[in-house]
Design an enzyme around this catalytic site. Structure first.
Site, PDB file in Angstrom:
ATOM      1  N   HIS A  39       3.257   4.489   0.307  1.00 56.60           N
ATOM      2  CA  HIS A  39       3.870   5.305   1.115  1.00 56.60           C
ATOM      3  C   HIS A  39       5.259   4.470   1.663  1.00 56.60           C
ATOM      4  CE1 HIS A  39       4.304   9.188   2.887  1.00 56.60           C
ATOM      5  NE2 HIS A  39       4.667   8.670   3.994  1.00 56.60           N
ATOM      6  N   GLU A 177      -9.905   4.917  -0.856  1.00 54.90           N
ATOM      7  CA  GLU A 177      -9.551   4.378   0.505  1.00 54.90           C
ATOM      8  C   GLU A 177     -10.000   5.131   1.686  1.00 54.90           C
ATOM      9  OE1 GLU A 177      -6.372   1.835  -2.027  1.00 54.90           O
ATOM     10  OE2 GLU A 177      -8.187   3.416  -2.493  1.00 54.90           O
ATOM     11  N   TYR A 179      -9.888   8.592   1.944  1.00 52.33           N
ATOM     12  CA  TYR A 179      -9.261  10.048   2.276  1.00 52.33           C
ATOM     13  C   TYR A 179     -10.430  11.010   1.993  1.00 52.33           C
ATOM     14  CZ  TYR A 179      -5.098   7.324   2.989  1.00 52.33           C
ATOM     15  OH  TYR A 179      -3.998   6.404   3.465  1.00 52.33           O
ATOM     16  N   ARG A 227      -8.148   8.298  -8.801  1.00 48.55           N
ATOM     17  CA  ARG A 227      -8.235   7.162  -8.177  1.00 48.55           C
ATOM     18  C   ARG A 227      -9.694   6.992  -7.385  1.00 48.55           C
ATOM     19  NH1 ARG A 227      -3.831   4.584  -5.229  1.00 48.55           N
ATOM     20  NH2 ARG A 227      -4.803   2.536  -4.268  1.00 48.55           N
ATOM     21  N   HIS A 265      -9.739   2.063   5.000  1.00 52.46           N
ATOM     22  CA  HIS A 265      -8.919   1.639   5.934  1.00 52.46           C
ATOM     23  C   HIS A 265      -9.540   1.205   7.203  1.00 52.46           C
ATOM     24  CE1 HIS A 265      -5.148   2.448   3.843  1.00 52.46           C
ATOM     25  NE2 HIS A 265      -5.298   3.946   3.846  1.00 52.46           N
ATOM     26  N   ALA A 323       1.907  -2.157  -6.920  1.00 52.22           N
ATOM     27  CA  ALA A 323       2.796  -1.725  -6.210  1.00 52.22           C
ATOM     28  C   ALA A 323       3.618  -2.431  -5.305  1.00 52.22           C
ATOM     29  CB  ALA A 323       2.103  -0.847  -5.098  1.00 52.22           C
ATOM     30  N   CYS A 347       5.888 -10.959  -4.692  1.00 48.47           N
ATOM     31  CA  CYS A 347       5.209 -10.100  -3.591  1.00 48.47           C
ATOM     32  C   CYS A 347       4.253 -11.593  -3.125  1.00 48.47           C
ATOM     33  CB  CYS A 347       4.516  -8.998  -4.095  1.00 48.47           C
ATOM     34  SG  CYS A 347       3.492  -8.383  -2.556  1.00 48.47           S
ATOM     35  N   GLN A 352       4.338  -7.300   6.050  1.00 49.83           N
ATOM     36  CA  GLN A 352       5.064  -7.302   7.457  1.00 49.83           C
ATOM     37  C   GLN A 352       6.029  -6.340   7.291  1.00 49.83           C
ATOM     38  OE1 GLN A 352       6.630 -11.008   8.661  1.00 49.83           O
ATOM     39  NE2 GLN A 352       4.867 -12.315   7.860  1.00 49.83           N
ATOM     40  N   ALA A 397      16.901 -17.607   6.124  1.00 49.60           N
ATOM     41  CA  ALA A 397      18.024 -16.887   6.200  1.00 49.60           C
ATOM     42  C   ALA A 397      19.180 -17.529   5.194  1.00 49.60           C
ATOM     43  CB  ALA A 397      18.255 -17.027   7.713  1.00 49.60           C
ATOM     44  N   LYS A 434      -1.985 -18.838   2.862  1.00 45.55           N
ATOM     45  CA  LYS A 434      -0.506 -18.552   2.533  1.00 45.55           C
ATOM     46  C   LYS A 434       0.249 -19.239   1.561  1.00 45.55           C
ATOM     47  CE  LYS A 434       0.744 -16.763   7.273  1.00 45.55           C
ATOM     48  NZ  LYS A 434       1.579 -16.905   8.306  1.00 45.55           N
ATOM     49  N   TRP A 588      -5.697  -8.249  12.745  1.00 45.97           N
ATOM     50  CA  TRP A 588      -6.981  -8.386  12.753  1.00 45.97           C
ATOM     51  C   TRP A 588      -7.886  -9.346  11.737  1.00 45.97           C
ATOM     52  CZ3 TRP A 588     -10.448  -7.282   8.773  1.00 45.97           C
ATOM     53  CH2 TRP A 588      -9.977  -6.404   7.517  1.00 45.97           C
ATOM     54  N   GLU A 665       9.570 -16.109  17.980  1.00 48.49           N
ATOM     55  CA  GLU A 665       8.526 -16.376  16.993  1.00 48.49           C
ATOM     56  C   GLU A 665       9.377 -16.732  15.607  1.00 48.49           C
ATOM     57  OE1 GLU A 665       5.193 -17.452  16.397  1.00 48.49           O
ATOM     58  OE2 GLU A 665       4.992 -17.115  18.530  1.00 48.49           O
ATOM     59  N   LEU A 666       8.617 -16.975  14.477  1.00 47.61           N
ATOM     60  CA  LEU A 666       9.404 -17.111  13.408  1.00 47.61           C
ATOM     61  C   LEU A 666       9.343 -15.968  12.545  1.00 47.61           C
ATOM     62  CD1 LEU A 666       7.744 -20.388  12.350  1.00 47.61           C
ATOM     63  CD2 LEU A 666       9.989 -20.147  13.616  1.00 47.61           C
TER      64      LEU A 666
END
Length: 682
Positions: A39, A177, A179, A227, A265, A323, A347, A352, A397, A434, A588, A665-666
Site C-alpha cells: 500500500h 497476514e 486479513y 496469497r 500484523h 515489493a 532495499c 522508515q 545527505a 543492520k 517493538w 536524532e540521526l
C-alpha cells in the site's frame, strides 16, 4: 533522471532462472519477478491515480514481470480505513484504466489485489467471522451472519469482474497476514459452528468459494493469484497439514498462482525488517512445492539478484516476490538482467519511509529513493546551465545531493574530511541486524563513479577552498552532544562512536545514557558478540521462536535467545518507556530483542554522577548505584555548522542539508530526501 537504456548480454545471462519466461497457459510472464503488493496511499483517491500510474509505469519500464497493486477492498465494510481504496461500484472502474494502460505500455502484467480487512479494519463498520477484537485495533468487528458471508463472497466476485473491465490481467486474493480470508481459515479467529466454521476444511470453505466464484465470473484467461498464509506466526494458526490441504483446495478451485504469505500484523515475530535474514522464509515455500502443481512465489527479504536466483535455482519456487526492492530501485530487474547488480539501489528493509508512513496515514516513499511515489513531483531533468557545485560532507545527505546534481550535468566536487564516504552510515552498518547498510554505501560509491563526481577524501574544506564554486552545499553532519553531570570526564565515560568503531572495548557491565535510536543501536552492538543472527536464518529462528521445520500450529516454537555478551542498562532522562519514539513498525522489534537479552530499560532517570564505583542515578526518588565498567554517552547530537556559519555571511549561494541543518536524532530518511530535492533544483 530518466532511466538510460541497459545493454543485456545475448548469451550466458547472469541470472538465467530469474529471467526465464513463465507460461501460464493463457499468458506468458516475461520473467520470474513479481512486484509484490504494498500500500502506498495513492490508492485511496482517484485524483491520485495519475501518480499511481506513473509509479507503476516506472516499475514496468524497469523490467518487472508481474505487478500487484496495493490492496483494494471489495466493499465498504472491507475498507482498511474510511474512504480507503475500494472497487465495488462501476464508476470506480474508469480511473484504474490509466494504471493498467501505463503498465501494459511497458510490457508487464498487472493484477489488482483484493483485500478485505476484516477485523483489521480501522473503522466501526468492520466485520469478521466471529466477534473478536484484534489486539492492534480499537474496533470490535460484527460477526457475519451466514447470509453476510455469502454477500462477502459475492463482493469479491463482483470486484474481480470490475478489475477485468479496468484492464487488469488478474487479481490477487489476499488470504494471509491476518486479513478477512485468513481470519476464516484459522481457529484463532473463527469460532463459528455453521458451514463456515468448525474443522480445518470447514474454515477454509470461505477461501475456496471466493476462488471458485472469481474464476467462474472472470473466465479461464484471467490470472488468479492466491496469497496463502504459509506461516501464521500466531497462536491458534494453521498447522502444516492445514496449509497443504488449503493449497490443494485453492488449486482445485481455479487459482493460477500461489503466493506466499508470512505472519500476521499482530504476530510478535518480525518478518520483513532489516534484522530478518535474507530469504529466511523461502524454505516454507519450498516445503509446499511437492504438494501442488501451480507456480509458487517465494517472498520476504529477497532483495538482491543472487538471493533471488538461488531461491529459483534450488527449485523451491517458480517466482520471487519483491515489493520494497522495487520501491527502492524501479530499474532492479533491468540492472540484474544486464549483470549490473552493483548498480542496484538496494532495499535495506528499514521500513522508515514505506510501512511507517502507511501506518501513520502518510504517502509511502523510500529512505534510499525519495522519488518513490513522487515520480510526477520530484522530477530531475538535465540542467540548462551546468554549474560548478561543491558538496561538503559525504554522509547520506551529501552523497544524495552530489550524485543527483552530477547526474543532472553539474560539475560536482564532493569533499570529505574522513577516510571513506558514508558518514553515520559507517556506524549503522556495524550494528547487528543492520548489515544491509553496506549495500547503500556500495550503491553510492558506484553512483559517484557513474555520474562523474570528483571525490576528495581526507580533505577538510574551508571558505578559501570553496571560493571558486557557483554553489556550495554544506552537509557536514553532526557532533555528539556532551553531557554535564559530575564525573562526565571520568575514564569510564566514552562516546558511542568510539565504542562502535572499536576504539573502546567495553567491559562486562555497561550503562547507556540516552535511549533514542542510537542508544538502542549501541545496546544491540553490546549484547551481541561475533556474527549477527541476522546472517544465519537458523540462529535467528531459534531466537524468535519459529519452528524451522514449519510443522507446528502457527509455525511457532519456544524462543531460545542466545546469552547476552554484556550486562546492559539503557537509560533515558525523560519519563516513560524507552524507545517509544522509535519507528512505528520496527520499534517493538528493538525493544523485544533487548528485553530477551536482559537489558534493563529505565525512564525518568536523573544522573547523579560517575566515579570509580560506577554510575549513580535517581529514579522515582530512589538513589541507586549501577556498578558499571563503562558509561556510553548516546545523548543525541548537535549540528556541525561551523563551515556553514562562516559561509552564510558571504554573497555566494550556500545551502545546508542533513544533520548540519537539523540534528534531531540521526535521520537518514530526511537527509537523503533533502539532498535529492535540493539537487533537483540546483
Amino acid at each position: 533522471m530518466s532511466a538510460q537504456p541497459i545493454d543485456v548480454p545475448e548469451s550466458d545471462p547472469p541470472y538465467p532462472h530469474l529471467f526465464r519466461p513463465l507460461d501460464l497457459g493463457f499468458a506468458t510472464l516475461r520473467n520470474r519477478i513479481l512486484m509484490g503488493s504494498m500500500h502506498t496511499g495513492l490508492e485511496d483517491r482517484s485524483r491520485d491515480f495519475p501518480k499511481l500510474a506513473a509509479y507503476f509505469a516506472e516499475r514496468a519500464a524497469g523490467g518487472a514481470g508481474l505487478i500487484v497493486t496495493g490492496g483494494f477492498a471489495p466493499n465498504i465494510v472491507g475498507w482498511l480505513k474510511p474512504f480507503a481504496g475500494k472497487l465495488s461500484w462501476r464508476h470506480e472502474v474508469r480511473p484504474h484504466r490509466q494504471v493498467t494502460q501505463a503498465v501494459h505500455a511497458h510490457g508487464a502484467h498487472i493484477c489488482l489485489q483484493l483485500l478485505h480487512a476484516g477485523r483489521y479494519a480501522y473503522h466501526p463498520l468492520s466485520v469478521a467471522p466471529s466477534k473478536l477484537k484484534a489486539p492492534i485495533n480499537p474496533f470490535t468487528p460484527r460477526a457475519l451472519s451466514a447470509r453476510g458471508v455469502d454477500r462477502q463472497v459475492d463482493a469479491y466476485a463482483r470486484a474481480a469482474v470490475f478489475a477485468r473491465e479496468a484492464g487488469y490481467d488478474g487479481v490477487e486474493l489476499m488470504g494471509s497476514e491476518g486479513y478477512l480470508i485468513n481470519q476464516f481459515t484459522v481457529a484463532r479467529t473463527n469460532k463459528r459452528t455453521d458451514r463456515w466454521g468448525g474443522d480445518a476444511m470447514q474454515r477454509m470453505r470461505f477461501a475456496i468459494e471466493i476462488v471458485r466464484r472469481v474464476r467462474e465470473a472472470c473466465g479461464p484467461d484471467f490470472i488468479v493469484v492466491y496469497r496463502l498464509s504459509m506461516l501464521d506466526l500466531v497462536d491458534g494458526g494453521s498447522d502444516w497439514q492445514d496449509i497443504v490441504q488449503q493449497a490443494q483446495a485453492v488449486e482445485a478451485a481455479g487459482a493460477t498462482i500461489l503466493n506466499t504469505g508470512i505472519g500476521w500484523h499482530e504476530a510478535r515475530i518480525p518478518t520483513i525488517a532489516t534484522s530478518v535474514p535474507r530469504a529466511a522464509f523461502a524454505g516454507v515455500t519450498a516445503k509446499l512445492r511437492p504438494h501442488v502443481q501451480l507456480p509458487l512465489v517465494a517472498t520476504n527479504r529477497i532483495n538482491m539478484p543472487d538471493v533471488a536466483e538461488a531461491v529459483l535455482a534450488n527449485g523451491g519456487a517458480d517466482m520471487v516476490s519483491m515489493a520494497r526492492p522495487l520501491l527502492a530501485d524501479p530499474q532492479w530487474p533491468n540492472k540484474a538482467r544486464a549483470g549490473r547488480a552493483h548498480a542496484i539501489n538496494t532495499c535495506i528493509a528499514c521500513n522508515q519511509a514505506c510501512l511507517d508512513h502507511v501506518f501513520e496515514n502518510k504517502r509511502a516513499s523510500c529512505l534510499v529513493n525519495p522519488r518513490a511515489c513522487a515520480e510526477t513531483e520530484l522530477v530531475s531533468t538535465r540542467a540548462h546551465t551546468p554549474r560548478r557545485v561543491a558538496v561538503v560532507g559525504a554522509g547520506p545527505a551529501g552523497l544524495a545531493c552530489a550524485t543527483e546534481a552530477a547526474a543532472r550535468g553539474h560539475r560536482v566536487v564532493l569533499f570529505e574530511a574522513g577516510e571513506a564516504i558514508g558518514g553515520q552510515f559507517n556506524l549503522a552498518r556495524r550494528i547487528p541486524g543492520k548489515e544491509e547498510f553496506d549495500e547503500t554505501l556500495r550503491y553510492f560509491a558506484h553512483r559517484i563513479e557513474e555520474t562523474g563526481v570528483e571525490l576528495r577524501l581526507r580533505t577538510r574544506a574551508d571558505a578559501e577552498t570553496l571560493r571558486d564554486f557557483d554553489a556550495i552545499v554544506v552537509a557536514t553532519g553532526v557532533t555528539p552532544r556532551a553531557v554535564a553531570f559530575p564525573g562526565a570526564d571520568h575514564a569510564k565515560v566514552v562516546g558511542y562512536a568510539d565504542v562502535i568503531e572499536g576504539r573502546v572495548r567495553c567491559g562486562p557491565r555497561v550503562a547507556l545514557v540516552g535511549a533514542g535510536g542510537i542508544g538502542f543501536d549501541v545496546a544491540e552492538f553490546l549484547v551481541h558478540e561475533g556474527a549477527s543472527p541476522s546472517l544465519d536464518a537458523q540462529r535467528w529462528m531459534r531466537e524468535w521462536g519459529i519452528d524451522p521445520a514449519f510443522e507446528t500450529r502457527g509455525g511457532l516454537a519456544t524462543p531460545a535467545s542466545e546469552p547476552a555478551a554484556r550486562e546492559v542498562w539503557l537509560l533515558q532522562r525523560s519519563p516513560g518507556r524507552p524507545g517509544a519514539r522509535l519507528g512505528k513498525t520496527t520499534g517493538w522489534i528493538h525493544r523485544a530483542t533487548l528485553k530477551a537479552k536482559g537489558v534493563r530499560m529505565l525512564g525518568g532517570v536523573e544522573y547523579l554522577g560517575v566515579d570509580d564505583a560506577g554510575l549513580r542515578i535517581r529514579v522515582d526518588d530512589v538513589e541507586q548505584l549501577l556498578p558499571v565498567d563503562h558509561v556510553v554517552v548516546c545523548a543525541g547530537q548537535e549540528p556541525r555548522r561551523t563551515l556553514f556559519d562562516a559561509l552564510d555571511a558571504t554573497t555566494r549561494e550556500v545551502h545546508v542539508i542533513g544533520g548540519a541543518d537539523v540534528a534531531a536524532e540521526l535521520d537518514a530518511k530526511r537527509a537523503i530526501a533533502q539532498g535529492t530535492a535540493l539537487a533537483a533544483k540546483l
